[in-house]
Design a protein around this motif. Structure first.
Motif, PDB file in Angstrom:
ATOM      1  N   MET A   1       0.845  -1.188   0.000  1.00 57.30           N
ATOM      2  CA  MET A   1       0.000   0.000   0.000  1.00 57.30           C
ATOM      3  C   MET A   1       0.889   1.251   0.000  1.00 57.30           C
ATOM      4  O   MET A   1       1.774   1.398   0.834  1.00 57.30           O
ATOM      5  CB  MET A   1      -0.887  -0.007   1.238  1.00 57.30           C
ATOM      6  N   THR A   2       0.668   2.121  -0.933  1.00 54.91           N
ATOM      7  CA  THR A   2       1.453   3.354  -1.048  1.00 54.91           C
ATOM      8  C   THR A   2       1.168   4.276   0.125  1.00 54.91           C
ATOM      9  O   THR A   2       0.013   4.558   0.435  1.00 54.91           O
ATOM     10  CB  THR A   2       1.131   4.068  -2.374  1.00 54.91           C
ATOM     11  N   ARG A   3       2.212   4.717   0.794  1.00 56.98           N
ATOM     12  CA  ARG A   3       2.070   5.622   1.936  1.00 56.98           C
ATOM     13  C   ARG A   3       2.681   6.996   1.673  1.00 56.98           C
ATOM     14  O   ARG A   3       2.417   7.943   2.394  1.00 56.98           O
ATOM     15  CB  ARG A   3       2.747   5.039   3.187  1.00 56.98           C
ATOM     16  N   ARG A   4       3.528   7.074   0.635  1.00 57.03           N
ATOM     17  CA  ARG A   4       4.213   8.330   0.368  1.00 57.03           C
ATOM     18  C   ARG A   4       4.164   8.644  -1.121  1.00 57.03           C
ATOM     19  O   ARG A   4       4.211   7.751  -1.945  1.00 57.03           O
ATOM     20  CB  ARG A   4       5.683   8.245   0.802  1.00 57.03           C
ATOM     21  N   VAL A   5       4.091   9.929  -1.423  1.00 57.60           N
ATOM     22  CA  VAL A   5       4.256  10.411  -2.792  1.00 57.60           C
ATOM     23  C   VAL A   5       5.466  11.328  -2.744  1.00 57.60           C
ATOM     24  O   VAL A   5       5.471  12.340  -2.029  1.00 57.60           O
ATOM     25  CB  VAL A   5       3.014  11.159  -3.311  1.00 57.60           C
ATOM     26  N   CYS A   6       6.493  10.936  -3.493  1.00 51.33           N
ATOM     27  CA  CYS A   6       7.787  11.619  -3.412  1.00 51.33           C
ATOM     28  C   CYS A   6       8.132  12.295  -4.730  1.00 51.33           C
ATOM     29  O   CYS A   6       8.018  11.686  -5.792  1.00 51.33           O
ATOM     30  CB  CYS A   6       8.880  10.609  -3.065  1.00 51.33           C
ATOM     31  N   PHE A   7       8.573  13.537  -4.616  1.00 53.16           N
ATOM     32  CA  PHE A   7       9.001  14.289  -5.788  1.00 53.16           C
ATOM     33  C   PHE A   7      10.518  14.400  -5.778  1.00 53.16           C
ATOM     34  O   PHE A   7      11.106  14.905  -4.823  1.00 53.16           O
ATOM     35  CB  PHE A   7       8.360  15.681  -5.803  1.00 53.16           C
ATOM     36  N   PHE A   8      11.128  13.905  -6.847  1.00 49.23           N
ATOM     37  CA  PHE A   8      12.573  13.933  -7.023  1.00 49.23           C
ATOM     38  C   PHE A   8      12.934  14.933  -8.120  1.00 49.23           C
ATOM     39  O   PHE A   8      12.145  15.191  -9.017  1.00 49.23           O
ATOM     40  CB  PHE A   8      13.089  12.555  -7.449  1.00 49.23           C
ATOM     41  N   GLY A   9      14.143  15.426  -8.063  1.00 43.61           N
ATOM     42  CA  GLY A   9      14.680  16.335  -9.067  1.00 43.61           C
ATOM     43  C   GLY A   9      15.660  17.261  -8.399  1.00 43.61           C
ATOM     44  O   GLY A   9      15.646  17.416  -7.169  1.00 43.61           O
ATOM     45  N   GLY A  10      16.515  17.838  -9.190  1.00 48.14           N
ATOM     46  CA  GLY A  10      17.474  18.800  -8.656  1.00 48.14           C
ATOM     47  C   GLY A  10      16.774  20.083  -8.231  1.00 48.14           C
ATOM     48  O   GLY A  10      15.552  20.209  -8.360  1.00 48.14           O
ATOM     49  N   PRO A  11      17.549  21.019  -7.735  1.00 53.40           N
ATOM     50  CA  PRO A  11      16.978  22.280  -7.266  1.00 53.40           C
ATOM     51  C   PRO A  11      16.181  23.005  -8.351  1.00 53.40           C
ATOM     52  O   PRO A  11      16.557  22.991  -9.522  1.00 53.40           O
ATOM     53  CB  PRO A  11      18.212  23.099  -6.876  1.00 53.40           C
ATOM     54  N   ASN A  12      15.092  23.622  -7.924  1.00 51.60           N
ATOM     55  CA  ASN A  12      14.296  24.522  -8.756  1.00 51.60           C
ATOM     56  C   ASN A  12      13.653  23.862  -9.978  1.00 51.60           C
ATOM     57  O   ASN A  12      13.646  24.426 -11.057  1.00 51.60           O
ATOM     58  CB  ASN A  12      15.134  25.726  -9.181  1.00 51.60           C
ATOM     59  N   CYS A  13      13.088  22.668  -9.767  1.00 54.74           N
ATOM     60  CA  CYS A  13      12.357  22.021 -10.864  1.00 54.74           C
ATOM     61  C   CYS A  13      10.861  21.961 -10.558  1.00 54.74           C
ATOM     62  O   CYS A  13      10.115  21.309 -11.267  1.00 54.74           O
ATOM     63  CB  CYS A  13      12.923  20.642 -11.159  1.00 54.74           C
ATOM     64  N   SER A  14      10.425  22.628  -9.495  1.00 51.54           N
ATOM     65  CA  SER A  14       9.014  22.735  -9.092  1.00 51.54           C
ATOM     66  C   SER A  14       8.531  21.611  -8.188  1.00 51.54           C
ATOM     67  O   SER A  14       7.330  21.388  -8.062  1.00 51.54           O
ATOM     68  CB  SER A  14       8.083  22.857 -10.305  1.00 51.54           C
ATOM     69  N   THR A 171      -1.390   9.531  -9.265  1.00 55.22           N
ATOM     70  CA  THR A 171      -1.462   9.395  -7.807  1.00 55.22           C
ATOM     71  C   THR A 171      -2.800   8.803  -7.387  1.00 55.22           C
ATOM     72  O   THR A 171      -2.849   7.858  -6.586  1.00 55.22           O
ATOM     73  CB  THR A 171      -1.232  10.757  -7.120  1.00 55.22           C
ATOM     74  N   LEU A 172      -3.882   9.340  -7.896  1.00 57.00           N
ATOM     75  CA  LEU A 172      -5.220   8.838  -7.527  1.00 57.00           C
ATOM     76  C   LEU A 172      -5.387   7.373  -7.938  1.00 57.00           C
ATOM     77  O   LEU A 172      -5.913   6.570  -7.174  1.00 57.00           O
ATOM     78  CB  LEU A 172      -6.301   9.714  -8.138  1.00 57.00           C
ATOM     79  N   GLU A 173      -4.934   7.028  -9.131  1.00 60.92           N
ATOM     80  CA  GLU A 173      -5.033   5.634  -9.579  1.00 60.92           C
ATOM     81  C   GLU A 173      -4.228   4.720  -8.671  1.00 60.92           C
ATOM     82  O   GLU A 173      -4.675   3.625  -8.300  1.00 60.92           O
ATOM     83  CB  GLU A 173      -4.540   5.500 -11.022  1.00 60.92           C
ATOM     84  N   THR A 174      -3.045   5.152  -8.268  1.00 59.26           N
ATOM     85  CA  THR A 174      -2.193   4.339  -7.402  1.00 59.26           C
ATOM     86  C   THR A 174      -2.801   4.184  -6.019  1.00 59.26           C
ATOM     87  O   THR A 174      -2.828   3.079  -5.468  1.00 59.26           O
ATOM     88  CB  THR A 174      -0.780   4.971  -7.292  1.00 59.26           C
ATOM     89  N   LEU A 175      -3.309   5.269  -5.461  1.00 61.15           N
ATOM     90  CA  LEU A 175      -3.878   5.212  -4.120  1.00 61.15           C
ATOM     91  C   LEU A 175      -5.173   4.410  -4.071  1.00 61.15           C
ATOM     92  O   LEU A 175      -5.496   3.810  -3.048  1.00 61.15           O
ATOM     93  CB  LEU A 175      -4.119   6.628  -3.572  1.00 61.15           C
ATOM     94  N   ARG A 176      -5.899   4.388  -5.173  1.00 59.11           N
ATOM     95  CA  ARG A 176      -7.185   3.681  -5.197  1.00 59.11           C
ATOM     96  C   ARG A 176      -7.050   2.222  -5.616  1.00 59.11           C
ATOM     97  O   ARG A 176      -8.048   1.495  -5.597  1.00 59.11           O
ATOM     98  CB  ARG A 176      -8.147   4.422  -6.115  1.00 59.11           C
ATOM     99  N   SER A 177      -5.862   1.807  -6.016  1.00 55.11           N
ATOM    100  CA  SER A 177      -5.694   0.399  -6.456  1.00 55.11           C
ATOM    101  C   SER A 177      -5.374  -0.524  -5.313  1.00 55.11           C
ATOM    102  O   SER A 177      -5.042  -0.156  -4.232  1.00 55.11           O
ATOM    103  CB  SER A 177      -4.610   0.312  -7.522  1.00 55.11           C
TER     104      SER A 177
END
Length: 177
Positions: A1-14, A171-177
């Motif tokens: 079960m997914t517990r985290r949504v993580c955003f990766f990327g270098g500085p200043n990519c939003s 995200t919604l598809e992953t959390l609802r599966s």
């Protein structure tokens, strides 16, 4: 079960903008979600240098921010500074124990599985405010993150900084599966 949504990327990519927006939208849809912001960001704003074993301390503080929420609730953690991203910085700053920290971070990920997005900057203008790196160093950091996550076997979903609807849908598809 997914517990985290993580955003990766270098500085200043939003990463922060996307993480905050996603947290708000998940809450609006009745999903318990909490945003955990980047611990070291305040250091960058005031120009505190990262030296010695500081990255170990920073990583532990970030992990604690997520862990407190995850063990105390059923909330989804949305973060712009995932624990594994801290490993990439430990590697960049040549912290001699980065591989040991990677093992700990992977165990954390086993306990709290995550959906991981790598945010591609795709021509996004660069801002130096609150950052240690310049634009070229940020791009180099992107490459280091991708390489390190690939070597660790961490799956990344590549999205543009301007593809929010794709992020929300995935995200919604992953959390609802």
């Amino acid at each position: 079960m997914t517990r985290r949504v993580c955003f990766f990327g270098g500085p200043n990519c939003s990463k922060s903008t996307l993480a905050m927006r996603l947290t708000a939208d998940l809450k609006t849809q009745g999903i318990q979600a909490e945003y955990t912001k980047e611990y070291v960001k305040a250091w960058a704003f005031i120009g505190t240098p990262i030296r010695g074993f500081d990255q170990f301390y920073i990583l532990a503080k970030q992990m604690h921010r997520e862990d407190v929420i995850l063990r105390a609730s059923d909330s989804i953690v949305v973060t712009d500074s995932p624990v594994l991203l801290g490993i990439c910085y430990a590697k960049r700053y040549e912290l001699p124990i980065w591989q040991d920290l990677l093992k700990i971070a992977m165990k954390f990920g086993d306990q709290y599985p995550s959906l991981n997005f790598f945010v591609e900057r795709r021509g996004l203008p660069y801002s130096h405010v609150g950052r240690y790196e310049n634009h070229e160093q940020a791009i180099a950091m992107d490459a280091l993150i991708i390489r390190t996550m690939h070597e660790a076997g961490v799956q990344l979903n590549f999205v543009g900084y301007d593809e929010y609807e794709k992020i929300l849908k995935t995200t919604l598809e992953t959390l609802r599966s």
